[in-house]
Design a protein around this motif. Structure first.
Motif, PDB file in Angstrom:
ATOM      1  N   LYS A 184       5.910  14.481  -0.785  1.00  0.00           N
ATOM      2  CA  LYS A 184       4.649  15.143  -1.077  1.00  0.00           C
ATOM      3  C   LYS A 184       4.630  16.583  -0.579  1.00  0.00           C
ATOM      4  CE  LYS A 184      -0.334  14.671  -0.553  1.00  0.00           C
ATOM      5  NZ  LYS A 184      -1.443  13.809  -0.178  1.00  0.00           N
ATOM      6  N   TYR A 185       5.148  16.807   0.625  1.00  0.00           N
ATOM      7  CA  TYR A 185       5.018  18.125   1.231  1.00  0.00           C
ATOM      8  C   TYR A 185       6.298  18.942   1.296  1.00  0.00           C
ATOM      9  CZ  TYR A 185       0.728  15.933   2.938  1.00  0.00           C
ATOM     10  OH  TYR A 185      -0.472  15.275   3.029  1.00  0.00           O
ATOM     11  N   PHE A 243      -2.525   0.213   0.041  1.00  0.00           N
ATOM     12  CA  PHE A 243      -1.317   0.591  -0.686  1.00  0.00           C
ATOM     13  C   PHE A 243      -0.393  -0.619  -0.769  1.00  0.00           C
ATOM     14  CE2 PHE A 243      -2.117   5.134  -0.914  1.00  0.00           C
ATOM     15  CZ  PHE A 243      -3.046   5.312   0.098  1.00  0.00           C
ATOM     16  N   ILE A 247     -13.765  -4.433   8.849  1.00  0.00           N
ATOM     17  CA  ILE A 247     -12.731  -3.635   9.517  1.00  0.00           C
ATOM     18  C   ILE A 247     -11.574  -3.396   8.558  1.00  0.00           C
ATOM     19  CG2 ILE A 247     -10.983  -3.655  11.340  1.00  0.00           C
ATOM     20  CD1 ILE A 247     -12.942  -4.877  13.182  1.00  0.00           C
ATOM     21  N   TYR A 248     -11.183  -4.443   7.833  1.00  0.00           N
ATOM     22  CA  TYR A 248     -10.088  -4.296   6.879  1.00  0.00           C
ATOM     23  C   TYR A 248     -10.423  -3.260   5.814  1.00  0.00           C
ATOM     24  CZ  TYR A 248      -6.168  -5.349   3.908  1.00  0.00           C
ATOM     25  OH  TYR A 248      -5.021  -5.231   3.178  1.00  0.00           O
ATOM     26  N   ARG A 262     -11.698   6.278  13.408  1.00  0.00           N
ATOM     27  CA  ARG A 262     -11.771   7.744  13.303  1.00  0.00           C
ATOM     28  C   ARG A 262     -12.007   8.339  14.687  1.00  0.00           C
ATOM     29  NH1 ARG A 262     -14.408   5.168   9.608  1.00  0.00           N
ATOM     30  NH2 ARG A 262     -13.505   5.220   7.525  1.00  0.00           N
ATOM     31  N   VAL A 275      -3.064  10.206  10.893  1.00  0.00           N
ATOM     32  CA  VAL A 275      -3.989  11.320  11.128  1.00  0.00           C
ATOM     33  C   VAL A 275      -4.772  11.604   9.860  1.00  0.00           C
ATOM     34  CG1 VAL A 275      -4.130  13.770  11.733  1.00  0.00           C
ATOM     35  CG2 VAL A 275      -2.335  12.353  12.731  1.00  0.00           C
ATOM     36  N   SER A 276      -6.093  11.727   9.980  1.00  0.00           N
ATOM     37  CA  SER A 276      -6.897  12.188   8.847  1.00  0.00           C
ATOM     38  C   SER A 276      -7.174  13.657   9.112  1.00  0.00           C
ATOM     39  CB  SER A 276      -8.202  11.396   8.761  1.00  0.00           C
ATOM     40  OG  SER A 276      -7.926  10.065   8.422  1.00  0.00           O
ATOM     41  N   PRO A 279      -2.559  -1.480   4.217  1.00  0.00           N
ATOM     42  CA  PRO A 279      -3.871  -1.690   3.589  1.00  0.00           C
ATOM     43  C   PRO A 279      -4.254  -0.538   2.673  1.00  0.00           C
ATOM     44  CG  PRO A 279      -3.983  -2.347   5.875  1.00  0.00           C
ATOM     45  CD  PRO A 279      -2.616  -1.726   5.675  1.00  0.00           C
ATOM     46  N   ALA A 324       1.979   9.727   1.173  1.00  0.00           N
ATOM     47  CA  ALA A 324       2.535  10.225   2.434  1.00  0.00           C
ATOM     48  C   ALA A 324       1.407  10.363   3.439  1.00  0.00           C
ATOM     49  CB  ALA A 324       3.208  11.574   2.221  1.00  0.00           C
ATOM     50  N   PHE A 325       1.699  10.009   4.660  1.00  0.00           N
ATOM     51  CA  PHE A 325       0.690  10.083   5.717  1.00  0.00           C
ATOM     52  C   PHE A 325       1.178  10.988   6.834  1.00  0.00           C
ATOM     53  CE2 PHE A 325      -1.816   6.680   4.035  1.00  0.00           C
ATOM     54  CZ  PHE A 325      -0.907   5.815   3.442  1.00  0.00           C
ATOM     55  N   ASP A 344     -12.520  -0.870   6.054  1.00  0.00           N
ATOM     56  CA  ASP A 344     -12.594   0.444   6.691  1.00  0.00           C
ATOM     57  C   ASP A 344     -11.201   1.051   6.837  1.00  0.00           C
ATOM     58  OD1 ASP A 344     -13.776   1.820   9.820  1.00  0.00           O
ATOM     59  OD2 ASP A 344     -14.160   2.472   7.771  1.00  0.00           O
ATOM     60  N   ILE A 345     -10.235   0.242   7.226  1.00  0.00           N
ATOM     61  CA  ILE A 345      -8.863   0.732   7.373  1.00  0.00           C
ATOM     62  C   ILE A 345      -8.318   1.167   6.006  1.00  0.00           C
ATOM     63  CG2 ILE A 345      -6.513   0.207   8.112  1.00  0.00           C
ATOM     64  CD1 ILE A 345      -8.429   0.069  10.412  1.00  0.00           C
ATOM     65  N   GLN A 346      -8.578   0.374   4.995  1.00  0.00           N
ATOM     66  CA  GLN A 346      -8.136   0.701   3.634  1.00  0.00           C
ATOM     67  C   GLN A 346      -8.674   2.063   3.226  1.00  0.00           C
ATOM     68  OE1 GLN A 346      -9.533  -2.134   0.776  1.00  0.00           O
ATOM     69  NE2 GLN A 346      -7.482  -2.894   0.414  1.00  0.00           N
ATOM     70  N   LYS A 347      -9.960   2.233   3.487  1.00  0.00           N
ATOM     71  CA  LYS A 347     -10.647   3.463   3.114  1.00  0.00           C
ATOM     72  C   LYS A 347     -10.075   4.645   3.873  1.00  0.00           C
ATOM     73  CE  LYS A 347     -15.287   5.443   3.024  1.00  0.00           C
ATOM     74  NZ  LYS A 347     -16.046   5.761   4.224  1.00  0.00           N
ATOM     75  N   GLU A 348      -9.871   4.469   5.154  1.00  0.00           N
ATOM     76  CA  GLU A 348      -9.364   5.574   5.966  1.00  0.00           C
ATOM     77  C   GLU A 348      -7.932   5.920   5.566  1.00  0.00           C
ATOM     78  OE1 GLU A 348     -11.318   7.284   7.602  1.00  0.00           O
ATOM     79  OE2 GLU A 348      -9.917   8.666   8.548  1.00  0.00           O
ATOM     80  N   ASN A 349      -7.128   4.909   5.266  1.00  0.00           N
ATOM     81  CA  ASN A 349      -5.759   5.165   4.800  1.00  0.00           C
ATOM     82  C   ASN A 349      -5.786   5.973   3.504  1.00  0.00           C
ATOM     83  OD1 ASN A 349      -4.607   3.767   6.905  1.00  0.00           O
ATOM     84  ND2 ASN A 349      -4.057   1.959   5.699  1.00  0.00           N
ATOM     85  N   SER A 350      -6.668   5.580   2.598  1.00  0.00           N
ATOM     86  CA  SER A 350      -6.747   6.296   1.321  1.00  0.00           C
ATOM     87  C   SER A 350      -7.138   7.744   1.517  1.00  0.00           C
ATOM     88  CB  SER A 350      -7.746   5.628   0.379  1.00  0.00           C
ATOM     89  OG  SER A 350      -7.296   4.330   0.080  1.00  0.00           O
ATOM     90  N   GLU A 351      -8.094   7.970   2.403  1.00  0.00           N
ATOM     91  CA  GLU A 351      -8.495   9.346   2.682  1.00  0.00           C
ATOM     92  C   GLU A 351      -7.380  10.136   3.343  1.00  0.00           C
ATOM     93  OE1 GLU A 351     -13.208   8.405   3.339  1.00  0.00           O
ATOM     94  OE2 GLU A 351     -12.219   9.791   4.731  1.00  0.00           O
ATOM     95  N   ALA A 352      -6.705   9.478   4.280  1.00  0.00           N
ATOM     96  CA  ALA A 352      -5.641  10.172   5.015  1.00  0.00           C
ATOM     97  C   ALA A 352      -4.492  10.545   4.092  1.00  0.00           C
ATOM     98  CB  ALA A 352      -5.135   9.291   6.151  1.00  0.00           C
ATOM     99  N   ALA A 353      -4.310   9.766   3.015  1.00  0.00           N
ATOM    100  CA  ALA A 353      -3.209  10.037   2.094  1.00  0.00           C
ATOM    101  C   ALA A 353      -3.558  11.143   1.111  1.00  0.00           C
ATOM    102  CB  ALA A 353      -2.843   8.770   1.335  1.00  0.00           C
ATOM    103  N   GLN A 354      -4.833  11.569   1.142  1.00  0.00           N
ATOM    104  CA  GLN A 354      -5.240  12.561   0.151  1.00  0.00           C
ATOM    105  C   GLN A 354      -5.263  13.978   0.671  1.00  0.00           C
ATOM    106  OE1 GLN A 354      -8.855  11.430  -1.841  1.00  0.00           O
ATOM    107  NE2 GLN A 354      -7.961   9.403  -2.129  1.00  0.00           N
ATOM    108  N   VAL A 355      -4.644  14.214   1.803  1.00  0.00           N
ATOM    109  CA  VAL A 355      -4.640  15.567   2.356  1.00  0.00           C
ATOM    110  C   VAL A 355      -3.911  16.508   1.401  1.00  0.00           C
ATOM    111  CG1 VAL A 355      -3.756  16.974   4.242  1.00  0.00           C
ATOM    112  CG2 VAL A 355      -4.743  14.743   4.721  1.00  0.00           C
TER     113      VAL A 355
END
Lengths: 76, 147
Positions: B6-7, B28, A47-48, B135, B96-97, B26, B57-58, A50-61
């Protein structure tokens, strides 16, 4: 990684304040009891990660995708 | 003070807007100071911007806009860490993703951002239950059965 073998009810101490005990064994599931200071968070590892991964993806928008958000603001 | 975002390019913020994350986030580990920025004409979404790193930035939102019944338990150590004294101190946001198309975007209900707006302290709280999805679809009508 330190590998120790424990039997049911046996425990491991990590430093002075953390203890892990084998509470029960049921087939391939091991129930672990963990005692630790409140300030230390305890998670299922997957779970940890997974959260790390999702945070990283979310920060890459990228910025242009961000603009998409502006367009959709009123619909939701 | 001025910060790079960022934006939004360079933005002026006040010290009292800064939110401290004692345990960072987590993925960062060095990010302990953020601000919440508003989007012009868009009250539903905000940006949680690192004060020190422009690129971090999130996009965040109030989960109750999308899932009115969203609920979880906060443990004592989090209440203590964030110096929460009453329910009124608490603000809940989720990351949000953003995806294309927008309707396929997801929100992280498994690990909400808990902010004590009085003490300006926050944490990404990982709910240890198996009920919430990292998700979760942003559009509830597209949701498959919640586990």
């Amino acid at each position: 990684m330190l590998v120790l073998t424990r039997k049911l009810q046996e425990a491991i101490k990590i430093g002075d304040d953390i203890e892990i005990q084998v509470v029960s064994i049921d087939g391939d599931q091991v129930k672990l009891g963990i005692t630790a200071p409140k300030q230390i968070d305890i998670y299922r590892k997957e779970i940890y990660l997974d959260i790390q991964k999702e945070n990283s993806e979310a920060a890459q928008v990228p910025t242009d995708l961000f603009d998409l958000l502006q367009k959709n603001s009123i619909n939701d | 003070m001025n910060i790079q975002t960022k934006y939004f390019g360079e933005v002026v913020i006040e010290e009292k807007q800064m939110i401290q994350f004692p345990q960072a986030i987590p993925g960062f580990p060095n990010q302990t100071n953020f601000v919440l920025l508003e989007l012009p004409n868009n009250p539903i979404f905000h940006v949680l911007q690192s004060v020190t790193d422009e690129a971090v930035a999130f996009i965040v939102t109030n989960p109750y806009h999308f899932y009115k019944d969203y609920a979880f338990d906060l443990d004592d150590s989090t209440l203590e860490l964030l110096e929460i004294k009453s329910e009124h101190d608490i603000l809940v946001y989720v990351i949000v993703s953003l995806k294309e198309p927008f309707t396929s975007s997801t929100i992280n209900l498994q690990a909400p951002i808990i902010i004590n707006q009085t003490a300006n302290k926050a944490k990404q709280y990982i709910t240890n239950d198996k009920v919430h999805d990292t998700r979760t679809p942003i559009t509830p009508s597209h949701t498959k059965e919640e586990k």
